[in-house]
Design an enzyme around this catalytic site. Structure first.
Site, short mmCIF file in Angstrom:
data_model
loop_
_atom_site.label_atom_id
_atom_site.label_comp_id
_atom_site.label_asym_id
_atom_site.label_seq_id
_atom_site.Cartn_x
_atom_site.Cartn_y
_atom_site.Cartn_z
N ASP A 220 0.85 -1.19 0.00
CA ASP A 220 0.00 0.00 0.00
C ASP A 220 0.89 1.24 0.00
O ASP A 220 1.87 1.33 0.75
CB ASP A 220 -0.88 -0.03 1.25
CG ASP A 220 -1.78 1.17 1.36
OD1 ASP A 220 -2.64 1.35 0.50
OD2 ASP A 220 -1.60 1.94 2.34
N GLU B 185 1.79 -0.27 -4.94
CA GLU B 185 0.84 0.77 -5.33
C GLU B 185 1.69 2.02 -5.56
O GLU B 185 2.19 2.61 -4.60
CB GLU B 185 -0.19 1.01 -4.22
CG GLU B 185 -1.23 2.05 -4.60
CD GLU B 185 -2.20 2.33 -3.46
OE1 GLU B 185 -3.39 2.57 -3.74
OE2 GLU B 185 -1.78 2.33 -2.28
#
Length: 703
Positions: A349, A385
């Site tokens: 993330d 990401e």
């Protein structure tokens, strides 16, 4: 617990955390700036502190001690003594019980109280004040773990990247409504191992499940007070401990059993991990672990005023992965999940935050270098990401070799094209070829582009074709949260409808986007539930909806429409597996002739003429033919012809020369139609649909 000794023995600074040897437990915790460190033991309920010890040694900034007669199941926490000087970056407060960053199992939950803050919340001096209340009653406790690891088989699928199909899902939401599973096991790791669940994934052709965060996380105080819950889990409390709610019986072996069952079916397990920030929030946040142990080391602070956190993540704090001990924490956590639970990869993330050094994002940062050279991580999949909200925060295509990256441009361009936006034909072509302009460097492969049309963050596929606007009222923020630019189209009615014409148009749009996803080079990622029409009622930010809005409605999977769409997705995955030209292992640049008259990749318009600079520049062009050819062995080649009609009307496509013995393998406008041989020089492609022809061709002329 047997009688405890009066004091701790020196113990060892390695390994960090609590390590039980059967006779006692070694405790080790890093803090560069603490002046004293205490270990607190609790009774089995976690409510009463029964002993407190000074860790007797500090070696290389690691405080450590060994306590005989403390074994598996013991509950503990730390208290760190040192300066409380926020303006210098220090926030030590021994009144606050601190969770071990290396805790492997948790007992109890956070009970929200102002005592969790190191400062007096109501003080006019804000975080410069000091709170003397004991926070132990409000804190979960770490559990000493000595649970043995039992693996009946250790064979991981090791699916090649170019054969990978990812299914993004949520441990709880995936099975929460499945009535065939025992109630207390629904929404847990045990349910992931259920044969019905695994059969569904196998039928789809999925090769990997990507699970939203399973590290222990906190239910945000704000959400709790609003009677909402942190559903997604992007608020990590502990990087080694699983979220307790996902364990039906509280045993770590439940995770091993789920991974083992998925591996036996040929399905890898990828974890979505959040190392960029923690649940402690900004400088006005709580003191639960890292902040109290060594705020100045664990977090990135403003250089000119270390009272304040750098907030490149949008969550209040940013983990300082440039610090060697923090880097070690992340690496130890990754290795732990690979070695202890046999997971097959990680999705990071806000991966850009992990790659930040003092000068900004650096693809050669220490953490990325450590991951790339680590032997334990050498055979697992690493996906980033590629953005955060800090300076220069969009770094798509700029991660180092060895990483896959979520390709947000694929999502946006595919949505725009099928929505009917002008000038998107060239962009679509780039996405079909794994966005080579972004990823074709440093010997990277097409798989580095992780392609998706929908993901957990945003509309589901059903909502993408059913809503023009977001509908996040249930989140309690007056519909202000979530993205406004969704490139969605409701086909005439906002939300559900019984109008059969609109429903048919929506189904066609979904199939066209799914076909684009599976027939594009790169790694396809399917959002769980899209295969049978899961809806979130127009909510494009359902992070706090731990209810029927987010949970999968398995009744949809058994409906006629649900079955038809599931069968279509399975067919797409099967075609991708059967045709190497749909999942190329190398970038195709169009400079190699595979078959006489056929380069490895060629583009045509609907007349069968090769695309020119002029036709590429025609902004209203929404018709496109892509031919790919790839050698199979010495004498044969796999050839596919992809015809795309982005207009509402049916168009006749002329098949490009040279002619071959084509077979019609897929028509997204008629998903149930049988395959047929196609010898005609033209083919009708219905509006907003994709047609795939395929052939096996000799790579040399007949003798």
């Amino acid at each position: 617990m047997p009688a405890l000794p009066e004091r701790m023995q020196p113990g060892s600074p390695y390994p960090l955390g609590a390590t039980c040897d059967g006779m006692g437990t070694n405790f080790a915790v890093f803090s560069a700036h603490a002046e004293r460190m205490e270990l607190c033991l609790f009774d089995p309920s976690g409510k009463r502190e029964i002993a407190r010890y000074d860790l007797p040694e500090c070696t290389d900034e690691v405080w450590h001690g060994y306590l005989p007669r403390v074994r598996g199941g013991a509950l503990y926490g730390f208290r760190a003594h040192g300066p409380y000087a926020p303006e210098e970056g220090h926030r030590f407060n021994p009144n606050k019980l601190l969770l071990d960053p290396y805790a492997r199992l948790l007992h109890g939950q956070v009970r929200w109280s102002d005592a969790l803050h190191g400062y007096r919340v109501s003080s006019p001096r804000a975080d410069l004040s000091f709170d003397r209340r004991d926070s132990a009653a409000a804190m979960p406790k770490a559990v000493v773990v000595d649970e043995p690891m039992h693996w009946t088989q250790g064979n991981r699928p090791h699916t090649p990247w170019n054969e990978t199909v990812i299914y993004e899902t949520h441990v709880k939401g995936f099975t929460r409504t499945l009535k065939r599973i025992r109630q207390h096991e629904r929404g847990t790791f045990i349910a992931l191992a259920d044969p019905y669940v695994i059969d569904h994934l196998v039928k789809l052709g999925v090769t990997a499940v990507e699970l939203l965060p399973v590290h222990a996380f906190v239910q945000d105080r704000r959400l709790t007070e609003m009677k909402l819950r942190n559903y997604w889990g992007y608020n990590t409390l502990a990087f080694f401990a699983p979220e307790p709610a996902y364990l039906a019986e509280g045993a770590l072996n439940e995770i091993r059993a789920a991974v083992q069952a998925l591996h036996a079916a040929g399905i890898e397990v990828i974890l979505d991990v959040v190392y960029n920030h923690t649940c402690e929030g900004s400088e006005l946040g709580t003191t639960m672990s890292f902040r109290g142990l060594d705020n100045k080391s664990y977090y990135r602070l403003m250089p000119d005023n270390p009272r304040y956190c750098i907030n490149d993540t949008g969550t209040g704090n940013t983990v300082n992965t440039a610090h060697p001990r923090v880097l070690q924490l992340v690496m130890d956590s990754l290795r732990y999940w690979v070695q202890t639970f046999h997971v097959d990869g990680f999705r990071f993330d806000l991966g850009v935050s992990l790659g930040r050094e003092e000068h900004g994002f650096d693809p050669n940062c220490g953490l990325f270098d450590a991951m790339r050279q680590d032997p334990v991580l050498a055979n697992v999949k690493l996906i980033s990401e590629p953005w955060d909200i800090g300076p220069g925060g969009y770094q798509l295509g700029n991660h180092p070799p060895g990483f896959g990256e979520w390709n947000g441009k694929f999502r946006d361009d595919v949505r725009k094209f099928w929505k009917g936006e002008a000038g998107m034909r060239g962009a679509l072509a780039g996405r079909l070829q794994a966005s080579g302009e972004l990823f074709d460097h440093h010997r990277r492969r097409p798989w580095a582009s992780v392609n998706f049309v929908t993901a957990h963050d945003g509309f589901t596929l059903e909502d993408l074709v059913s809503y023009n606007d977001k509908h996040n009222e249930a989140n309690g923020e007056d519909n202000r949260d979530g993205g406004n630019d969704n490139e969605s189209y409701n086909h005439g009615v906002e939300g559900p409808t019984e109008d059969e014409g609109i429903r048919t148009a929506r189904d066609r749009a979904k199939r066209a986007m799914l076909a684009t996803l599976f027939f594009s080079h790169g790694t396809p990622m399917l959002l769980g539930g899209d295969e049978f029409g899961r809806s979130q009622q127009g909510n494009n930010n359902a992070y706090c909806q731990d209810n029927e809005i987010s949970w999968y409605d398995w009744k949809l999977a058994t409906s006629d429409r649900g079955r038809e769409l599931t069968d279509f997705v399975a067919r797409l995955a099967q075609l991708r597996e059967q045709h190497p030209t749909l999942r190329a292992a190398h970038f195709l640049r169009g400079d190699t002739e595979v078959v006489p008259g056929m380069r490895e990749v060629m583009w045509f318009d609907e007349s069968g003429a090769e695309m020119t600079q002029e036709t590429w520049g025609f902004t209203e062009g929404r018709l496109l033919t892509l031919r790919r050819a790839q050698a199979q062995g010495e004498k044969r080649a796999d050839v596919t012809l992809l015809m795309i009609n982005g207009t509402p009307e049916t168009h006749v496509f002329h098949l490009p020369q040279p002619g071959v013995n084509w077979r019609l393998r897929c028509n997204s406008a008629a998903p149930a139609a049988p395959e047929v041989a196609w010898s005609e020089p033209t083919i009708e492609v219905e509006g907003r649909s994709v047609v795939l022809l395929a052939a096996t061709v000799r790579t040399e002329p007949h003798e």
